[in-house]
Scaffold this active site. Structure first.
Site, PDB file in Angstrom:
ATOM      1  N   PRO A 121       0.753   3.241   6.123  1.00 54.29           N
ATOM      2  CA  PRO A 121       1.226   2.224   5.479  1.00 54.29           C
ATOM      3  C   PRO A 121       0.176   1.260   5.377  1.00 54.29           C
ATOM      4  O   PRO A 121      -0.341   0.814   6.255  1.00 54.29           O
ATOM      5  CB  PRO A 121       2.455   1.798   6.561  1.00 54.29           C
ATOM      6  CG  PRO A 121       2.254   2.621   7.475  1.00 54.29           C
ATOM      7  CD  PRO A 121       1.387   3.821   7.337  1.00 54.29           C
ATOM      8  N   GLU A 122       0.194   0.260   4.415  1.00 50.72           N
ATOM      9  CA  GLU A 122      -0.733  -0.765   4.154  1.00 50.72           C
ATOM     10  C   GLU A 122       0.288  -2.084   4.329  1.00 50.72           C
ATOM     11  O   GLU A 122       1.227  -2.174   4.717  1.00 50.72           O
ATOM     12  CB  GLU A 122      -1.362  -1.037   2.993  1.00 50.72           C
ATOM     13  CG  GLU A 122      -1.981   0.593   2.826  1.00 50.72           C
ATOM     14  CD  GLU A 122      -2.975   0.721   1.892  1.00 50.72           C
ATOM     15  OE1 GLU A 122      -3.214  -0.353   1.061  1.00 50.72           O
ATOM     16  OE2 GLU A 122      -3.422   2.011   1.320  1.00 50.72           O
ATOM     17  N   LYS A 126      -2.037  -5.020   9.309  1.00 49.98           N
ATOM     18  CA  LYS A 126      -1.121  -3.907   9.624  1.00 49.98           C
ATOM     19  C   LYS A 126      -0.426  -4.009  10.856  1.00 49.98           C
ATOM     20  O   LYS A 126       0.352  -2.791  11.125  1.00 49.98           O
ATOM     21  CB  LYS A 126      -1.931  -2.755   9.039  1.00 49.98           C
ATOM     22  CG  LYS A 126      -2.685  -2.688   7.806  1.00 49.98           C
ATOM     23  CD  LYS A 126      -3.372  -1.355   7.565  1.00 49.98           C
ATOM     24  CE  LYS A 126      -4.328  -1.739   6.625  1.00 49.98           C
ATOM     25  NZ  LYS A 126      -5.359  -0.311   6.458  1.00 49.98           N
ATOM     26  N   ARG A 177       2.815  12.147  14.507  1.00 47.31           N
ATOM     27  CA  ARG A 177       1.430  12.642  15.048  1.00 47.31           C
ATOM     28  C   ARG A 177       0.821  11.912  16.206  1.00 47.31           C
ATOM     29  O   ARG A 177      -0.366  12.098  16.600  1.00 47.31           O
ATOM     30  CB  ARG A 177       0.627  12.514  13.712  1.00 47.31           C
ATOM     31  CG  ARG A 177       0.827  13.595  12.603  1.00 47.31           C
ATOM     32  CD  ARG A 177       0.009  13.510  11.599  1.00 47.31           C
ATOM     33  NE  ARG A 177      -1.330  13.863  11.711  1.00 47.31           N
ATOM     34  CZ  ARG A 177      -2.081  13.854  10.944  1.00 47.31           C
ATOM     35  NH1 ARG A 177      -1.881  13.547   9.475  1.00 47.31           N
ATOM     36  NH2 ARG A 177      -3.539  14.143  11.085  1.00 47.31           N
ATOM     37  N   ARG A 200     -13.256   8.029   1.830  1.00 47.22           N
ATOM     38  CA  ARG A 200     -12.129   7.994   1.374  1.00 47.22           C
ATOM     39  C   ARG A 200     -12.029   8.202  -0.128  1.00 47.22           C
ATOM     40  O   ARG A 200     -12.850   7.983  -0.893  1.00 47.22           O
ATOM     41  CB  ARG A 200     -11.361   6.533   1.272  1.00 47.22           C
ATOM     42  CG  ARG A 200     -11.953   5.963   2.658  1.00 47.22           C
ATOM     43  CD  ARG A 200     -10.899   6.554   3.834  1.00 47.22           C
ATOM     44  NE  ARG A 200      -9.578   6.468   3.746  1.00 47.22           N
ATOM     45  CZ  ARG A 200      -8.801   5.517   3.916  1.00 47.22           C
ATOM     46  NH1 ARG A 200      -9.326   4.351   4.579  1.00 47.22           N
ATOM     47  NH2 ARG A 200      -7.417   5.335   3.750  1.00 47.22           N
TER      48      ARG A 200
END
Ligand SMILES: [Zn+2]
Length: 335
Positions: A2-3, A59, A112, A272
Site C-alpha cells: 500500500p502506498e 506510509k 508475511r 523495481r
C-alpha cells in the site's frame, strides 16, 4: 505494498471507526512485529487509553491516544487493521490485538509479518518521538514532503530535482525527498508527465517540473478519492478496487498506451519493475533501457489479500474477500 492513497484510506476509516474508543487490553502475539517498546511495556502503556484520532505520515498510520501517546502502524507488504466484534477470535496471522471497551477488537493482521507496530510519545513540537520519552528525537525527521500538502509546490519540486543527480524513478521512490510514493504511483505520475523514468533529475526543466508536480498531485488525489468510494457495478472475479482499473501503465505491460497506442513496456529500474510508454516517454539521449522483459502477468496486489473486515477496503474489496473466504482458500479465510 500500500502506498499513500491506500494508507490514507485506511486512516480515514480508522478515524471514523475508532475515535473515542477506549482500549481496555492489549496482546502482542508476535514480538517481531513490535518495533518499540517491549511486549509487556506496550500492553501496560496502551491499556486504559482513549483513541483521539488517526493521521498519516508517509506510509505510516498514526493512531493518537490520550495522554500524549501515539500507536504507529506500517502495513508494509500484507499488513491489515481489522475492527471486529469480540466474537471474532484472532486467526494465526493476527500479531497485535487490542480490546476496546465497546465490545470490539482491533487486530493488526499480517500474513508475511513484515509490518511494524510501535508505541511512542507525542513531542511538544507536534512530531512523534522515537520512544515513549517525549524528549526523544523525532522519528520522521528523515522523511520528505507530503505531496498532498500545500507546502509541496511546483517550485519546491523543481528545487529538489535540481539539487539531486539521480534517475527520476529513483528520486520518486526515495522517501527523503517526497514521502508516500511507491512503485505504482511513481510509474503513473511519470507517464502522465511524459517523462522517462531514467531521465536525470538535474535535467528536468521548469516546465517539466510543473507537469510532474501536477501529475503527482493529480494521481495521488484521484487515488485517494477512488479508494474512498464504493463501487456498485463491480463485476471482476477477484478483489481489485476502483483505482486499479484506472491505472495507465502500471502492470499493463504489452497493452497499448492509452494516449498514443504504442506498447507499454516494463524494465527493471532501481530494482523495481517499471512501466512506461517508449513513445510518449522518450529515453534520455545516450541511455539504454534495460530490455529484459518479465513474462509474469502481474503479482498479487494489496487489495487481493484484504480481509473482509480490513479498514480501508472498499465495498467491492470486502465482497471479493468474502467470496475468497467462502471458497475456503486464501488469506481472507478466518481461522
Ligand atoms: Zn504512449
Amino acid at each position: 505494498m500500500p502506498e499513500l492513497p491506500e494508507v490514507e484510506t485506511v486512516v480515514r476509516d480508522l478515524r471514523a471507526l475508532l475515535t473515542g474508543a477506549r482500549i481496555t487490553g492489549a496482546q502482542v502475539l508476535r514480538e517481531r512485529n513490535l518495533e518499540t517498546p517491549d511486549r509487556a511495556t506496550f500492553a501496560h502503556a496502551i491499556t486504559g487509553r482513549t483513541i483521539t484520532g488517526a493521521r498519516r505520515r508517509a506510509k505510516w498510520i498514526l493512531i493518537d491516544l490520550d495522554g500524549g501517546l501515539v500507536m504507529l502502524v506500517h502495513l508494509r507488504m500484507t499488513g491489515q487493521l481489522l475492527i471486529v466484534n469480540r466474537s471474532i477470535e484472532p486467526d494465526p496471522y493476527v500479531r497485535v490485538a487490542l480490546e476496546l471497551a465497546d465490545g470490539r477488537r482491533m487486530y493488526f493482521r499480517d500474513v508475511r509479518a513484515f509490518g511494524r507496530v510501535a508505541l511512542v510519545a507525542q513531542r511538544e513540537d507536534g512530531e512523534v518521538a522515537q520512544s515513549l520519552d517525549p524528549h526523544d528525537a523525532p522519528l520522521f525527521a528523515d522523511y520528505g514532503y507530503e505531496p498532498l500538502e500545500a507546502s509541496f509546490t511546483p517550485e519546491v519540486l523543481h528545487a529538489l530535482l535540481r539539487a539531486h543527480r539521480t534517475r527520476l524513478k529513483v528520486f520518486l521512490l526515495d522517501q527523503r525527498y517526497i514521502a508516500g510514493i511507491g512503485n505504482i504511483y511513481a510509474d503513473e505520475a511519470l507517464w502522465r508527465a511524459r517523462l522517462h523514468p531514467l531521465v536525470n533529475t538535474s535535467r528536468v526543466n521548469e516546465a517539466q517540473a510543473l507537469l510532474l508536480h501536477a501529475a503527482l498531485v493529480g494521481v495521488l488525489a484521484e487515488a485517494v478519492a477512488a479508494r474512498g468510494s464504493s463501487i456498485d457495478d463491480y463485476t471482476a472475479p477477484d478483489g481489485d478496487g476502483e483505482m486499479q482499473e484506472r491505472l495507465a501503465v502500471y502492470q499493463r505491460t504489452g497493452e497499448p498506451c492509452l494516449r498514443c497506442g504504442a506498447t507499454v513496456r516494463r524494465a527493471v529500474i532501481a530494482g523495481r519493475g517499471t512501466h512506461y510508454c517508449a513513445r510518449c516517454q522518450r529515453a534520455p539521449r545516450g541511455v539504454s533501457v534495460p530490455t529484459r522483459q518479465s513474462t509474469a502477468a502481474r503479482g498479487p496486489r494489496w487489495a487481493d489479500r484484504l480481509h473482509p473486515d480490513a479498514a480501508g477496503a472498499t465495498r467491492a474489496e470486502r465482497a471479493a474477500a468474502r467470496r475468497r473466504a467462502a471458497r475456503g482458500g486464501g488469506s481472507g479465510a478466518r481461522a
